[in-house]
Design an enzyme around this catalytic site. Structure first.
Site, PDB file in Angstrom:
ATOM      1  N   GLU A   1       0.847  -1.196   0.000  1.00  0.00           N
ATOM      2  CA  GLU A   1       0.000   0.000   0.000  1.00  0.00           C
ATOM      3  C   GLU A   1       0.878   1.240   0.000  1.00  0.00           C
ATOM      4  OE1 GLU A   1      -2.373   2.712  -0.365  1.00  0.00           O
ATOM      5  OE2 GLU A   1      -3.447   0.814  -0.197  1.00  0.00           O
ATOM      6  N   GLY A   2       0.635   2.149  -0.965  1.00  0.00           N
ATOM      7  CA  GLY A   2       1.458   3.336  -1.109  1.00  0.00           C
ATOM      8  C   GLY A   2       0.982   4.545  -0.329  1.00  0.00           C
TER       9      GLY A   2
ATOM     10  N   GLY B   1      -7.368   2.345   2.496  1.00  0.00           N
ATOM     11  CA  GLY B   1      -7.827   2.682   1.156  1.00  0.00           C
ATOM     12  C   GLY B   1      -8.748   3.882   1.116  1.00  0.00           C
TER      13      GLY B   1
ATOM     14  N   ILE C   1     -22.615   9.002  -3.631  1.00  0.00           N
ATOM     15  CA  ILE C   1     -21.621   9.973  -3.185  1.00  0.00           C
ATOM     16  C   ILE C   1     -22.158  11.395  -3.293  1.00  0.00           C
ATOM     17  CG2 ILE C   1     -19.327  10.935  -3.672  1.00  0.00           C
ATOM     18  CD1 ILE C   1     -18.533   8.109  -4.654  1.00  0.00           C
TER      19      ILE C   1
ATOM     20  N   ILE D   1     -19.876  11.411 -10.622  1.00  0.00           N
ATOM     21  CA  ILE D   1     -20.584  10.631 -11.638  1.00  0.00           C
ATOM     22  C   ILE D   1     -20.225   9.150 -11.579  1.00  0.00           C
ATOM     23  CG2 ILE D   1     -20.829  12.599 -13.185  1.00  0.00           C
ATOM     24  CD1 ILE D   1     -18.493  11.432 -14.835  1.00  0.00           C
TER      25      ILE D   1
ATOM     26  N   HIS E   1     -40.650  -3.877  21.149  1.00  0.00           N
ATOM     27  CA  HIS E   1     -41.494  -2.679  21.066  1.00  0.00           C
ATOM     28  C   HIS E   1     -41.106  -1.720  22.184  1.00  0.00           C
ATOM     29  CE1 HIS E   1     -45.106  -0.217  20.528  1.00  0.00           C
ATOM     30  NE2 HIS E   1     -45.241  -0.260  21.845  1.00  0.00           N
TER      31      HIS E   1
END
Length: 466
Positions: A33-34, A40, A185, A272, A445
């Site tokens: 992972e950079g 992420g 989004i 989009i 309830h």
């Protein structure tokens, strides 16, 4: 050169869950992972920070509007946007640090940098300082995720024209924000800034919001958002944008053609959709190529290249963190020699606006297209006692069941906290439950979840609370 059982490219929900599961199963695993942090897009600039701002903006709106006053809470709040962003960032940091802890706990190596496949079982990782690390692996899992899709004629600079990352880090409340795209989004981030005081206009090419969701549910959500002040320009397209120091001139015209108009706004969010992040991975070195969308094909997570697997946004299916997580589990289980499957028919989807929209299974439109006979049970939140007491009665629960067998085929919820309730139906449908099974199950309830039971009861016209 370091040797591993499995090397995973990408540290998002697919990648980090795959790495952790590999460690649990005793595989020697590395996750490449950079980013400076794990998690992420979802944890860093997506799901989690957006939920932090959605929550904070909901409380701010409640305090500044009629909601608190109606409850007898009299306050005069002021917005400290810098602090709101700070707490969002602190929450995200806590989550990403948690993944680092889980990596250590499960003996997973985080190789910091950007991975490139050099051939079968070979990955070279380039760090930010240019140094390189060579890895050998029996299996390689591609879990590199996705990135915002650009719009021709509208150049994202994250100054005035934003992608989702930019919209999560604005230093001021826009006077007028235009959101291009009425998907998850766009609606979520548009809701945040509307609640904080911005005028928000959503421009959508299609004639409806939320393409793919149940039509009735989508219309109900649109009406609710419109009542909150979000303006919608449907069947419209953006053809160009000109930026200045103080704002954006946006050209909009009907999707079917017609007279164009210009909007003068101070910010534009391009939302989009997203596209797979597959460029520069060295796919050609193992004989792989993508389709025109940039996606990799898979057969139960295997690519055509022996020993190369693919999960998450870079392959087919909905671009959802929990879908990537499911695929991660199934993929690593198979690498470890176990049997595993993902039930793609039962991956839930949620829009975290207010009210929320949550669904699983088939929509009415899909069932009609298939020619499948079905029954409908609906129950409005206006008839739910907890929702009425909490003054959150917009929306409904809808259950679609097979006309002959009564098996639940789809569930569509619009209302308060439905993101937390859809899981009940995911479990039920996983076991091929009937609507009657839910109708006969006692629910506490007073809770919002009673609407789920009443909707199931109403498949046979048995709802007792409406």
């Amino acid at each position: 050169m370091s040797n591993y059982d499995v090397v995973i490219l990408g540290g998002g929900p697919g990648g980090y869950n795959a790495a952790i599961r590999a460690g649990q199963l005793g595989l020697k695993a590395a996750c490449v992972e950079g980013r400076a942090t794990l998690g992420g897009t979802c944890l860093n600039v997506g799901c989690m920070p957006s939920k932090a701002l959605l929550h904070a903006s909901e409380l701010y709106e409640a305090a500044t509007g009629a909601e608190f006053a109606n409850l007898g809470i009299e306050v005069s709040p002021t917005l400290n946007l810098a602090q709101m962003m700070k707490q969002k960032d602190e929450s995200v940091t806590g989550l990403t640090k948690g993944i680092e802890f889980l990596f250590r706990k499960n003996k997973v190596d985080w190789i910091k940098g950007w991975g490139h496949i050099d051939g079968p079982g070979k990955v070279t990782v380039t760090a930010d300082d240019g140094s390189k690390t060579e890895l050998n692996a029996k299996d390689i899992v591609i879990a590199t995720g996705s990135e915002p899709m650009p719009l021709p004629g509208v150049t994202i600079d994250n100054q005035r024209i934003l992608d989702s990352t930019g919209a999560l880090a604005l230093g001021e409340v826009p006077r007028h924000l235009v959101v291009i795209g009425a998907g998850v989004i766009g609606l979520e981030l548009g809701s945040v800034w509307r609640r904080l005081g911005a005028q928000v206009t959503v421009v959508e090419y299609l004639d409806r919001i939320c393409p793919g969701v149940d039509g009735e549910a989508g219309k109900t959500l649109q009406r609710a958002l419109a009542k909150q002040g979000i303006q919608f320009k449907l069947s419209s397209k953006v053809t160009g944008a000109t930026t200045s120091v103080s704002g954006v001139q946006l050209q909009i015209e009907p999707a079917a053609g017609g007279e164009a108009q210009t909007l003068d706004v101070d910010y534009v969010l391009v939302a989009i959709g997203r596209r797979p992040y597959t460029q520069g991975l060295g796919l050609e070195n193992v004989g792989l190529s993508t389709d025109k969308r940039g996606m990799l094909a898979n057969q139960r997570h295997r690519t055509e290249a022996p020993g190369v697997w693919v999960i998450g946004d870079v392959t087919s299916g909905p671009m959802l963190a929990h879908k990537a997580e499911d695929e991660a589990m199934a993929c690593i289980e198979q690498i470890a020699g176990k049997a595993a499957e993902v039930n793609y028919a039962l991956i839930p989807s949620v829009i975290y606006t207010r009210p929320e929209l949550a669904s699983v299974g088939k929509t009415e439109e899909q069932l009609k297209a298939e020619g499948r006979a079905y029954k409908v049970g609906k129950f409005p939140f206006t008839a739910n006692s907890r929702a009425k007491i909490n003054h959150e009665t917009e929306g409904f629960a809808k259950v679609l069941a097979d006309e002959r067998t009564d098996e639940i085929l789809g569930v569509h919820l619009v209302g308060p906290s439905v993101s937390e309730m859809i899981g009940e139906y995911c479990v039920a449908m996983e076991f091929s439950a009937s609507a009657e099974d839910i109708a006969l199950t006692c629910h506490p309830h007073p809770t919002r979840s009673e609407a789920l039971r009443q909707a199931a009861m109403n498949v046979e016209g048995m709802a007792t609370q409406m």
